[in-house]
Design a protein around this motif. Structure first.
Motif, PDB file in Angstrom:
ATOM      1  N   LEU A 149       0.818  -1.206   0.000  1.00  0.00           N
ATOM      2  CA  LEU A 149       0.000   0.000   0.000  1.00  0.00           C
ATOM      3  C   LEU A 149       0.853   1.259   0.000  1.00  0.00           C
ATOM      4  O   LEU A 149       0.597   2.203  -0.759  1.00  0.00           O
ATOM      5  CB  LEU A 149      -0.938  -0.004   1.212  1.00  0.00           C
ATOM      6  CG  LEU A 149      -1.869   1.200   1.325  1.00  0.00           C
ATOM      7  CD1 LEU A 149      -2.801   1.278   0.120  1.00  0.00           C
ATOM      8  CD2 LEU A 149      -2.682   1.139   2.617  1.00  0.00           C
ATOM      9  N   SER A 150       1.894   1.322   0.849  1.00  0.00           N
ATOM     10  CA  SER A 150       2.697   2.540   0.939  1.00  0.00           C
ATOM     11  C   SER A 150       3.446   2.815  -0.364  1.00  0.00           C
ATOM     12  O   SER A 150       3.563   3.964  -0.794  1.00  0.00           O
ATOM     13  CB  SER A 150       3.681   2.442   2.106  1.00  0.00           C
ATOM     14  OG  SER A 150       4.634   1.413   1.892  1.00  0.00           O
ATOM     15  N   ARG A 154       2.901   6.021  -2.914  1.00  0.00           N
ATOM     16  CA  ARG A 154       4.031   6.856  -3.332  1.00  0.00           C
ATOM     17  C   ARG A 154       4.075   6.991  -4.864  1.00  0.00           C
ATOM     18  O   ARG A 154       4.292   8.093  -5.385  1.00  0.00           O
ATOM     19  CB  ARG A 154       5.332   6.240  -2.820  1.00  0.00           C
ATOM     20  CG  ARG A 154       6.569   7.091  -3.078  1.00  0.00           C
ATOM     21  CD  ARG A 154       6.529   8.386  -2.283  1.00  0.00           C
ATOM     22  NE  ARG A 154       6.664   8.129  -0.863  1.00  0.00           N
ATOM     23  CZ  ARG A 154       7.830   7.976  -0.224  1.00  0.00           C
ATOM     24  NH1 ARG A 154       8.965   8.072  -0.915  1.00  0.00           N
ATOM     25  NH2 ARG A 154       7.858   7.780   1.062  1.00  0.00           N
ATOM     26  N   LEU A 155       3.838   5.901  -5.578  1.00  0.00           N
ATOM     27  CA  LEU A 155       3.802   5.967  -7.035  1.00  0.00           C
ATOM     28  C   LEU A 155       2.652   6.850  -7.517  1.00  0.00           C
ATOM     29  O   LEU A 155       2.806   7.663  -8.440  1.00  0.00           O
ATOM     30  CB  LEU A 155       3.639   4.559  -7.625  1.00  0.00           C
ATOM     31  CG  LEU A 155       4.900   3.714  -7.782  1.00  0.00           C
ATOM     32  CD1 LEU A 155       4.532   2.350  -8.356  1.00  0.00           C
ATOM     33  CD2 LEU A 155       5.916   4.396  -8.687  1.00  0.00           C
ATOM     34  N   TYR A 156       1.504   6.702  -6.891  1.00  0.00           N
ATOM     35  CA  TYR A 156       0.332   7.484  -7.277  1.00  0.00           C
ATOM     36  C   TYR A 156       0.587   8.976  -7.033  1.00  0.00           C
ATOM     37  O   TYR A 156       0.156   9.830  -7.820  1.00  0.00           O
ATOM     38  CB  TYR A 156      -0.877   7.006  -6.475  1.00  0.00           C
ATOM     39  CG  TYR A 156      -2.198   7.523  -6.979  1.00  0.00           C
ATOM     40  CD1 TYR A 156      -2.818   6.960  -8.090  1.00  0.00           C
ATOM     41  CD2 TYR A 156      -2.845   8.568  -6.335  1.00  0.00           C
ATOM     42  CE1 TYR A 156      -4.033   7.430  -8.550  1.00  0.00           C
ATOM     43  CE2 TYR A 156      -4.057   9.049  -6.786  1.00  0.00           C
ATOM     44  CZ  TYR A 156      -4.657   8.474  -7.895  1.00  0.00           C
ATOM     45  OH  TYR A 156      -5.857   8.945  -8.348  1.00  0.00           O
ATOM     46  N   LEU A 157       1.286   9.289  -5.956  1.00  0.00           N
ATOM     47  CA  LEU A 157       1.627  10.682  -5.668  1.00  0.00           C
ATOM     48  C   LEU A 157       2.536  11.252  -6.745  1.00  0.00           C
ATOM     49  O   LEU A 157       2.345  12.396  -7.196  1.00  0.00           O
ATOM     50  CB  LEU A 157       2.310  10.770  -4.295  1.00  0.00           C
ATOM     51  CG  LEU A 157       2.848  12.142  -3.884  1.00  0.00           C
ATOM     52  CD1 LEU A 157       1.713  13.156  -3.789  1.00  0.00           C
ATOM     53  CD2 LEU A 157       3.608  12.055  -2.568  1.00  0.00           C
ATOM     54  N   LEU A 158       3.529  10.467  -7.185  1.00  0.00           N
ATOM     55  CA  LEU A 158       4.429  10.926  -8.241  1.00  0.00           C
ATOM     56  C   LEU A 158       3.659  11.189  -9.537  1.00  0.00           C
ATOM     57  O   LEU A 158       3.939  12.156 -10.254  1.00  0.00           O
ATOM     58  CB  LEU A 158       5.529   9.898  -8.480  1.00  0.00           C
ATOM     59  CG  LEU A 158       6.562   9.733  -7.361  1.00  0.00           C
ATOM     60  CD1 LEU A 158       7.529   8.605  -7.697  1.00  0.00           C
ATOM     61  CD2 LEU A 158       7.323  11.034  -7.124  1.00  0.00           C
ATOM     62  N   LYS A 159       2.696  10.328  -9.827  1.00  0.00           N
ATOM     63  CA  LYS A 159       1.876  10.537 -11.025  1.00  0.00           C
ATOM     64  C   LYS A 159       1.145  11.876 -10.969  1.00  0.00           C
ATOM     65  O   LYS A 159       1.113  12.637 -11.943  1.00  0.00           O
ATOM     66  CB  LYS A 159       0.859   9.412 -11.176  1.00  0.00           C
ATOM     67  CG  LYS A 159      -0.077   9.602 -12.364  1.00  0.00           C
ATOM     68  CD  LYS A 159      -1.367   8.858 -12.194  1.00  0.00           C
ATOM     69  CE  LYS A 159      -2.313   9.150 -13.349  1.00  0.00           C
ATOM     70  NZ  LYS A 159      -2.679  10.573 -13.474  1.00  0.00           N
ATOM     71  N   LYS A 166      -2.420   8.356 -17.715  1.00  0.00           N
ATOM     72  CA  LYS A 166      -2.832   7.036 -17.239  1.00  0.00           C
ATOM     73  C   LYS A 166      -2.064   5.943 -17.979  1.00  0.00           C
ATOM     74  O   LYS A 166      -1.644   4.947 -17.378  1.00  0.00           O
ATOM     75  CB  LYS A 166      -4.333   6.847 -17.430  1.00  0.00           C
ATOM     76  CG  LYS A 166      -5.192   7.807 -16.630  1.00  0.00           C
ATOM     77  CD  LYS A 166      -6.678   7.561 -16.905  1.00  0.00           C
ATOM     78  CE  LYS A 166      -7.539   8.551 -16.141  1.00  0.00           C
ATOM     79  NZ  LYS A 166      -8.989   8.326 -16.419  1.00  0.00           N
ATOM     80  N   ALA A 167      -1.897   6.144 -19.288  1.00  0.00           N
ATOM     81  CA  ALA A 167      -1.198   5.130 -20.089  1.00  0.00           C
ATOM     82  C   ALA A 167       0.259   4.992 -19.660  1.00  0.00           C
ATOM     83  O   ALA A 167       0.788   3.878 -19.548  1.00  0.00           O
ATOM     84  CB  ALA A 167      -1.297   5.480 -21.575  1.00  0.00           C
ATOM     85  N   SER A 168       0.940   6.138 -19.421  1.00  0.00           N
ATOM     86  CA  SER A 168       2.345   6.063 -19.011  1.00  0.00           C
ATOM     87  C   SER A 168       2.479   5.431 -17.627  1.00  0.00           C
ATOM     88  O   SER A 168       3.430   4.695 -17.360  1.00  0.00           O
ATOM     89  CB  SER A 168       2.965   7.467 -19.009  1.00  0.00           C
ATOM     90  OG  SER A 168       2.356   8.295 -18.021  1.00  0.00           O
ATOM     91  N   THR A 187      -1.348  -3.792 -11.477  1.00  0.00           N
ATOM     92  CA  THR A 187      -0.793  -3.846 -12.830  1.00  0.00           C
ATOM     93  C   THR A 187      -1.354  -2.786 -13.765  1.00  0.00           C
ATOM     94  O   THR A 187      -1.025  -2.775 -14.949  1.00  0.00           O
ATOM     95  CB  THR A 187      -1.057  -5.229 -13.441  1.00  0.00           C
ATOM     96  OG1 THR A 187      -2.466  -5.521 -13.396  1.00  0.00           O
ATOM     97  CG2 THR A 187      -0.288  -6.301 -12.664  1.00  0.00           C
ATOM     98  N   SER A 188      -2.205  -1.896 -13.265  1.00  0.00           N
ATOM     99  CA  SER A 188      -2.764  -0.855 -14.114  1.00  0.00           C
ATOM    100  C   SER A 188      -3.152   0.351 -13.271  1.00  0.00           C
ATOM    101  O   SER A 188      -3.238   0.261 -12.039  1.00  0.00           O
ATOM    102  CB  SER A 188      -3.986  -1.369 -14.886  1.00  0.00           C
ATOM    103  OG  SER A 188      -5.064  -1.614 -13.995  1.00  0.00           O
ATOM    104  N   PHE A 189      -3.391   1.456 -13.954  1.00  0.00           N
ATOM    105  CA  PHE A 189      -3.807   2.671 -13.251  1.00  0.00           C
ATOM    106  C   PHE A 189      -5.147   2.479 -12.568  1.00  0.00           C
ATOM    107  O   PHE A 189      -5.351   2.915 -11.429  1.00  0.00           O
ATOM    108  CB  PHE A 189      -3.889   3.833 -14.231  1.00  0.00           C
ATOM    109  CG  PHE A 189      -4.545   5.055 -13.649  1.00  0.00           C
ATOM    110  CD1 PHE A 189      -3.849   5.895 -12.792  1.00  0.00           C
ATOM    111  CD2 PHE A 189      -5.876   5.352 -13.937  1.00  0.00           C
ATOM    112  CE1 PHE A 189      -4.460   7.013 -12.236  1.00  0.00           C
ATOM    113  CE2 PHE A 189      -6.485   6.469 -13.383  1.00  0.00           C
ATOM    114  CZ  PHE A 189      -5.779   7.301 -12.533  1.00  0.00           C
ATOM    115  N   ASP A 190      -6.091   1.833 -13.250  1.00  0.00           N
ATOM    116  CA  ASP A 190      -7.424   1.640 -12.676  1.00  0.00           C
ATOM    117  C   ASP A 190      -7.370   0.818 -11.395  1.00  0.00           C
ATOM    118  O   ASP A 190      -8.059   1.120 -10.417  1.00  0.00           O
ATOM    119  CB  ASP A 190      -8.346   0.965 -13.692  1.00  0.00           C
ATOM    120  CG  ASP A 190      -8.688   1.884 -14.858  1.00  0.00           C
ATOM    121  OD1 ASP A 190      -8.625   3.121 -14.669  1.00  0.00           O
ATOM    122  OD2 ASP A 190      -9.000   1.379 -15.949  1.00  0.00           O
TER     123      ASP A 190
END
Length: 340
Positions: A149-150, A154-159, A166-168, A187-190
């Motif tokens: 989760l953490s 962190r990845l979502y924050l960078l996005k 979304k594709a990248s 494995t995906s943005f969604d």
């Protein structure tokens, strides 16, 4: 810190159980716990962490009623939801102290924790336990710095910070998974968004007229064109592969313009729910230096005029005043810079 909880399964009349209850209370009322003055949430089968009681009352309840079923992780009383070890010599600026357990606890502070109860848990509790499960999973075998989760947060924050599409973002997840097969990530943005959305502070997407005449909501939620200018609500979009310009894929309708609405009330509620910001919400009333100098908007004439006009509102220090900031706003394009 590993807490011994084997005593929780022993009969309540035995000394081992009673001594264990005392140790639980010592922990809950210590600096590691989360007491409110002389009270903590009572985890007995009757109160189910819904009611705040003093030490003696909680002790009596736990002796007579016992702990609520499944409450082996004392997250309502200061025990971390998962163990995270970080090297002491790690640079503080890059230290991965994400406080995921505190984030989850603040997001679901009023959720009744009744794991395993026969009547079933409500939807909010189900979301809580799903996040607890995600926060307990290793990012990869032996990883102590991140959990599933953490790392995902962190990845979502960078996005969000760097405007990744979304594709990248999905391509990055796929590359990480391909390079490190043992990596336990979505494995995906969604799938990533579905994981983190239960932390709250989501937004609503509302279709809008491309000429900004109206929003498709309420009685106009199912309209297909603007009732002011007649513009179509949708545009046809066809995804064409780079190596197949003759693709006959059926076009799909997408909204010509979309408004992202960030609800204000849940965000204000979160400021009061979060242990790190709740004191700041009433600082202007409880902590501000009142010496007649202009140090805070509360010292200004507009604030005082508002208070005198709305005395019922002003008497409650937890009420929130909203201010509209127009810095850098260029409504008539008379400045050299444009507004974004």
């Amino acid at each position: 810190m590993v807490l011994d909880k084997d005593w929780m399964d022993t009969p309540r009349h035995e000394k081992e159980y009673q001594d264990g209850v005392k140790r639980f209370l010592d922990f809950a009322f210590s600096s590691k716990g989360v007491p409110k003055g002389v009270e903590i949430q009572c985890p007995c089968t009757k109160c189910c962490n819904r009611y705040w009681l003093n030490r003696d009352d909680v002790y009596d309840h736990l002796i007579w009623q016992g702990f609520v079923k499944g409450y082996k992780k004392w997250f309502n009383h200061g025990e971390p939801l998962f163990d995270m070890e970080v090297d002491d010599d790690m640079d503080g600026e890059h230290n991965c102290d994400d406080n995921i357990d505190e984030l989850i606890r603040d997001a679901f502070r009023d959720t009744t924790q009744v794991e395993g109860e026969e009547t079933g848990t409500n939807q909010c509790a189900k979301e809580f336990y799903k996040l607890v499960e995600e926060a307990s999973q290793e990012l990869f075998p032996g990883c102590k710095r991140f959990t599933r989760l953490s790392f995902t947060i962190r990845l979502y924050l960078l996005k969000c910070l760097h405007g990744w599409s979304k594709a990248s973002f999905t391509s990055l997840l796929e590359l990480l998974k391909e390079g490190i097969p043992s990596l336990n990530i979505p494995t995906s943005f969604d799938k990533t968004k579905n994981m983190v959305k239960n932390l709250g502070l989501d937004y609503n997407k509302i279709d809008a007229c491309p000429n900004d005449c109206m929003l498709y909501r309420g009685e106009h939620a199912n309209d297909s064109s603007c009732h002011v200018c007649g513009a179509s609500r949708f545009i046809e979009h066809t995804a064409v592969e780079e190596d197949d310009v003759t693709s006959s894929r059926k076009p799909r309708k997408v909204a010509a313009k979309t408004l992202r609405h960030f609800p204000l009330i849940p965000r204000l509620q979160r400021l009061f729910m979060c242990t790190r910001t709740v004191d700041a919400m009433t600082w202007h009333h409880n902590e501000r230096l009142k010496d007649g100098l202009l140090r805070h908007p509360d010292d200004g004439e507009m604030w005082k005029a508002f208070d005198s006009r709305h005395q019922d509102f002003a008497c409650e220090p937890r009420n929130v005043r909203l201010g509209l900031a127009s810095d850098s706003f260029n409504p008539f394009r008379t400045l050299s810079s444009t507004h974004t």
